[in-house]
Design a protein around this motif. Structure first.
Motif, PDB file in Angstrom:
ATOM      1  N   ILE A 149       0.862  -1.177   0.000  1.00 51.68           N
ATOM      2  CA  ILE A 149       0.000   0.000   0.000  1.00 51.68           C
ATOM      3  C   ILE A 149       0.898   1.226   0.000  1.00 51.68           C
ATOM      4  O   ILE A 149       1.696   1.412   0.919  1.00 51.68           O
ATOM      5  CB  ILE A 149      -0.943   0.012   1.229  1.00 51.68           C
ATOM      6  N   ASN A 150       0.770   2.039  -1.035  1.00 53.57           N
ATOM      7  CA  ASN A 150       1.625   3.218  -1.203  1.00 53.57           C
ATOM      8  C   ASN A 150       3.094   2.868  -0.989  1.00 53.57           C
ATOM      9  O   ASN A 150       3.810   3.529  -0.249  1.00 53.57           O
ATOM     10  CB  ASN A 150       1.203   4.357  -0.276  1.00 53.57           C
ATOM     11  N   ASN A 151       3.530   1.783  -1.623  1.00 56.35           N
ATOM     12  CA  ASN A 151       4.922   1.307  -1.591  1.00 56.35           C
ATOM     13  C   ASN A 151       5.392   0.787  -0.235  1.00 56.35           C
ATOM     14  O   ASN A 151       6.591   0.663  -0.007  1.00 56.35           O
ATOM     15  CB  ASN A 151       5.889   2.389  -2.098  1.00 56.35           C
ATOM     16  N   ILE A 152       4.476   0.489   0.670  1.00 59.92           N
ATOM     17  CA  ILE A 152       4.836  -0.087   1.970  1.00 59.92           C
ATOM     18  C   ILE A 152       4.241  -1.488   2.040  1.00 59.92           C
ATOM     19  O   ILE A 152       3.057  -1.684   1.766  1.00 59.92           O
ATOM     20  CB  ILE A 152       4.309   0.784   3.139  1.00 59.92           C
ATOM     21  N   GLU A 153       5.085  -2.474   2.394  1.00 60.23           N
ATOM     22  CA  GLU A 153       4.637  -3.864   2.474  1.00 60.23           C
ATOM     23  C   GLU A 153       3.926  -4.135   3.796  1.00 60.23           C
ATOM     24  O   GLU A 153       4.388  -3.706   4.854  1.00 60.23           O
ATOM     25  CB  GLU A 153       5.829  -4.807   2.330  1.00 60.23           C
ATOM     26  N   PHE A 154       2.813  -4.858   3.708  1.00 60.69           N
ATOM     27  CA  PHE A 154       2.038  -5.244   4.881  1.00 60.69           C
ATOM     28  C   PHE A 154       1.835  -6.752   4.866  1.00 60.69           C
ATOM     29  O   PHE A 154       1.388  -7.304   3.856  1.00 60.69           O
ATOM     30  CB  PHE A 154       0.653  -4.566   4.875  1.00 60.69           C
ATOM     31  N   ASN A 155       2.153  -7.399   5.960  1.00 60.96           N
ATOM     32  CA  ASN A 155       1.794  -8.797   6.159  1.00 60.96           C
ATOM     33  C   ASN A 155       0.443  -8.768   6.859  1.00 60.96           C
ATOM     34  O   ASN A 155       0.345  -8.352   8.013  1.00 60.96           O
ATOM     35  CB  ASN A 155       2.840  -9.523   7.006  1.00 60.96           C
ATOM     36  N   VAL A 156      -0.576  -9.196   6.151  1.00 65.94           N
ATOM     37  CA  VAL A 156      -1.939  -9.021   6.656  1.00 65.94           C
ATOM     38  C   VAL A 156      -2.540 -10.338   7.121  1.00 65.94           C
ATOM     39  O   VAL A 156      -2.113 -11.418   6.733  1.00 65.94           O
ATOM     40  CB  VAL A 156      -2.852  -8.359   5.590  1.00 65.94           C
ATOM     41  N   GLU A 157      -3.553 -10.199   7.964  1.00 67.25           N
ATOM     42  CA  GLU A 157      -4.330 -11.318   8.473  1.00 67.25           C
ATOM     43  C   GLU A 157      -5.787 -11.057   8.115  1.00 67.25           C
ATOM     44  O   GLU A 157      -6.184  -9.918   7.838  1.00 67.25           O
ATOM     45  CB  GLU A 157      -4.197 -11.386  10.003  1.00 67.25           C
ATOM     46  N   ASN A 158      -6.588 -12.091   8.131  1.00 69.52           N
ATOM     47  CA  ASN A 158      -8.037 -11.974   7.924  1.00 69.52           C
ATOM     48  C   ASN A 158      -8.384 -11.201   6.651  1.00 69.52           C
ATOM     49  O   ASN A 158      -9.287 -10.370   6.648  1.00 69.52           O
ATOM     50  CB  ASN A 158      -8.712 -11.316   9.126  1.00 69.52           C
ATOM     51  N   PHE A 159      -7.682 -11.482   5.565  1.00 71.95           N
ATOM     52  CA  PHE A 159      -7.920 -10.804   4.293  1.00 71.95           C
ATOM     53  C   PHE A 159      -9.276 -11.235   3.735  1.00 71.95           C
ATOM     54  O   PHE A 159      -9.579 -12.413   3.647  1.00 71.95           O
ATOM     55  CB  PHE A 159      -6.806 -11.158   3.302  1.00 71.95           C
ATOM     56  N   GLU A 160     -10.108 -10.249   3.399  1.00 74.10           N
ATOM     57  CA  GLU A 160     -11.411 -10.503   2.778  1.00 74.10           C
ATOM     58  C   GLU A 160     -11.536  -9.637   1.546  1.00 74.10           C
ATOM     59  O   GLU A 160     -11.152  -8.471   1.560  1.00 74.10           O
ATOM     60  CB  GLU A 160     -12.554 -10.149   3.739  1.00 74.10           C
ATOM     61  N   GLU A 161     -12.088 -10.222   0.495  1.00 76.25           N
ATOM     62  CA  GLU A 161     -12.290  -9.485  -0.746  1.00 76.25           C
ATOM     63  C   GLU A 161     -13.713  -9.735  -1.219  1.00 76.25           C
ATOM     64  O   GLU A 161     -14.141 -10.877  -1.317  1.00 76.25           O
ATOM     65  CB  GLU A 161     -11.284  -9.949  -1.794  1.00 76.25           C
ATOM     66  N   LYS A 162     -14.450  -8.661  -1.494  1.00 76.00           N
ATOM     67  CA  LYS A 162     -15.808  -8.755  -2.026  1.00 76.00           C
ATOM     68  C   LYS A 162     -15.865  -7.969  -3.320  1.00 76.00           C
ATOM     69  O   LYS A 162     -15.084  -7.044  -3.522  1.00 76.00           O
ATOM     70  CB  LYS A 162     -16.826  -8.137  -1.053  1.00 76.00           C
ATOM     71  N   THR A 163     -16.813  -8.309  -4.169  1.00 67.68           N
ATOM     72  CA  THR A 163     -17.057  -7.533  -5.374  1.00 67.68           C
ATOM     73  C   THR A 163     -18.398  -6.839  -5.211  1.00 67.68           C
ATOM     74  O   THR A 163     -19.386  -7.468  -4.828  1.00 67.68           O
ATOM     75  CB  THR A 163     -17.077  -8.444  -6.620  1.00 67.68           C
ATOM     76  N   ILE A 164     -18.409  -5.536  -5.480  1.00 67.41           N
ATOM     77  CA  ILE A 164     -19.636  -4.756  -5.388  1.00 67.41           C
ATOM     78  C   ILE A 164     -19.872  -4.055  -6.722  1.00 67.41           C
ATOM     79  O   ILE A 164     -18.962  -3.930  -7.540  1.00 67.41           O
ATOM     80  CB  ILE A 164     -19.567  -3.709  -4.249  1.00 67.41           C
ATOM     81  N   THR A 165     -21.089  -3.584  -6.937  1.00 68.77           N
ATOM     82  CA  THR A 165     -21.419  -2.828  -8.138  1.00 68.77           C
ATOM     83  C   THR A 165     -21.526  -1.364  -7.768  1.00 68.77           C
ATOM     84  O   THR A 165     -22.290  -1.002  -6.857  1.00 68.77           O
ATOM     85  CB  THR A 165     -22.754  -3.316  -8.746  1.00 68.77           C
ATOM     86  N   HIS A 166     -20.740  -0.514  -8.449  1.00 67.51           N
ATOM     87  CA  HIS A 166     -20.762   0.930  -8.180  1.00 67.51           C
ATOM     88  C   HIS A 166     -22.123   1.483  -8.570  1.00 67.51           C
ATOM     89  O   HIS A 166     -22.644   1.193  -9.653  1.00 67.51           O
ATOM     90  CB  HIS A 166     -19.636   1.627  -8.953  1.00 67.51           C
ATOM     91  N   SER A 167     -22.718   2.297  -7.705  1.00 64.74           N
ATOM     92  CA  SER A 167     -24.093   2.756  -7.901  1.00 64.74           C
ATOM     93  C   SER A 167     -24.291   3.644  -9.126  1.00 64.74           C
ATOM     94  O   SER A 167     -25.341   3.588  -9.753  1.00 64.74           O
ATOM     95  CB  SER A 167     -24.595   3.476  -6.650  1.00 64.74           C
ATOM     96  N   THR A 168     -23.299   4.464  -9.485  1.00 61.56           N
ATOM     97  CA  THR A 168     -23.516   5.363 -10.619  1.00 61.56           C
ATOM     98  C   THR A 168     -22.898   4.871 -11.923  1.00 61.56           C
ATOM     99  O   THR A 168     -23.436   5.128 -12.994  1.00 61.56           O
ATOM    100  CB  THR A 168     -22.990   6.789 -10.334  1.00 61.56           C
ATOM    101  N   THR A 169     -21.776   4.154 -11.858  1.00 62.58           N
ATOM    102  CA  THR A 169     -21.121   3.717 -13.095  1.00 62.58           C
ATOM    103  C   THR A 169     -21.498   2.288 -13.479  1.00 62.58           C
ATOM    104  O   THR A 169     -21.289   1.888 -14.620  1.00 62.58           O
ATOM    105  CB  THR A 169     -19.586   3.795 -12.975  1.00 62.58           C
ATOM    106  N   GLY A 170     -22.013   1.505 -12.527  1.00 60.57           N
ATOM    107  CA  GLY A 170     -22.331   0.106 -12.797  1.00 60.57           C
ATOM    108  C   GLY A 170     -21.100  -0.797 -12.837  1.00 60.57           C
ATOM    109  O   GLY A 170     -21.206  -1.990 -13.111  1.00 60.57           O
TER     110      GLY A 170
END
Length: 170
Positions: A4-25
């Motif tokens: 993130i912004n060129n800084i490395e993060f070792n993350v836990e509990n990673f979740e990814e969802k896909t959503i639909t943008h309300s104005t652009t679709g």
């Protein structure tokens, strides 16, 4: 792992969802994750880092690069206050920015331009009043009294001129 912004993060509990943008679709990603730091100095550093509204994020496993906006960040620790040996868990939620913004209609563009012009006119008028008052050439009440007289006398005529100009542009 995320960058993130060129800084490395070792993350836990990673979740990814896909959503639909309300104005652009557009289909956008919403990402949540946690990471931990030890101590007040690290806490302050990352707490300030995640105050930013926008981030460049790379998901290391897929090498996917995304422009993200900050939805929320929170912290958790088990102590009365954060000391140099306190473990602090950050929980972060980011949402992908749409690649394309909804295109404004011609009427919306005209409205935006009209609002910008009104704001600029008010700024110019305010500056003019301040300069004239500083030079002692007018008093604020004098000017506004004159404006009221002219408005009563010429408002309809000036309005017709503006409307007529608008019709010529069409």
């Amino acid at each position: 792992q995320l960058i993130i912004n060129n800084i490395e993060f070792n993350v836990e509990n990673f979740e990814e969802k896909t959503i639909t943008h309300s104005t652009t679709g557009e289909q956008l990603k919403k990402i949540g994750f946690a990471f931990s730091v030890i101590g007040k100095k690290e806490y302050n550093l990352y707490d300030l880092f995640f105050e930013s509204p926008n981030f460049e994020l790379t998901i290391v496993d897929t090498n996917e690069k995304l422009k993200m906006k900050n939805i929320s960040h929170s912290t958790f620790y088990q102590a009365a206050e954060i000391s140099d040996d306190t473990k602090v868990v950050f929980r972060i939620k980011l949402q992908q920015e749409p690649a394309k913004e909804k295109e404004l209609t011609e009427d919306q563009k005209l409205m935006v331009n009209a609002v910008n012009e009104v704001v600029l006119s008010r700024i110019r008028f305010k500056v003019l009043v301040e300069v004239l008052e500083e030079k002692g050439l007018i008093k604020g009440d004098e000017l506004f009294g004159e404006i009221e007289k002219v408005a009563k006398k010429d408002f309809d005529t000036l309005k017709r001129e503006l409307l007529y100009e608008k019709e010529l542009l069409k």
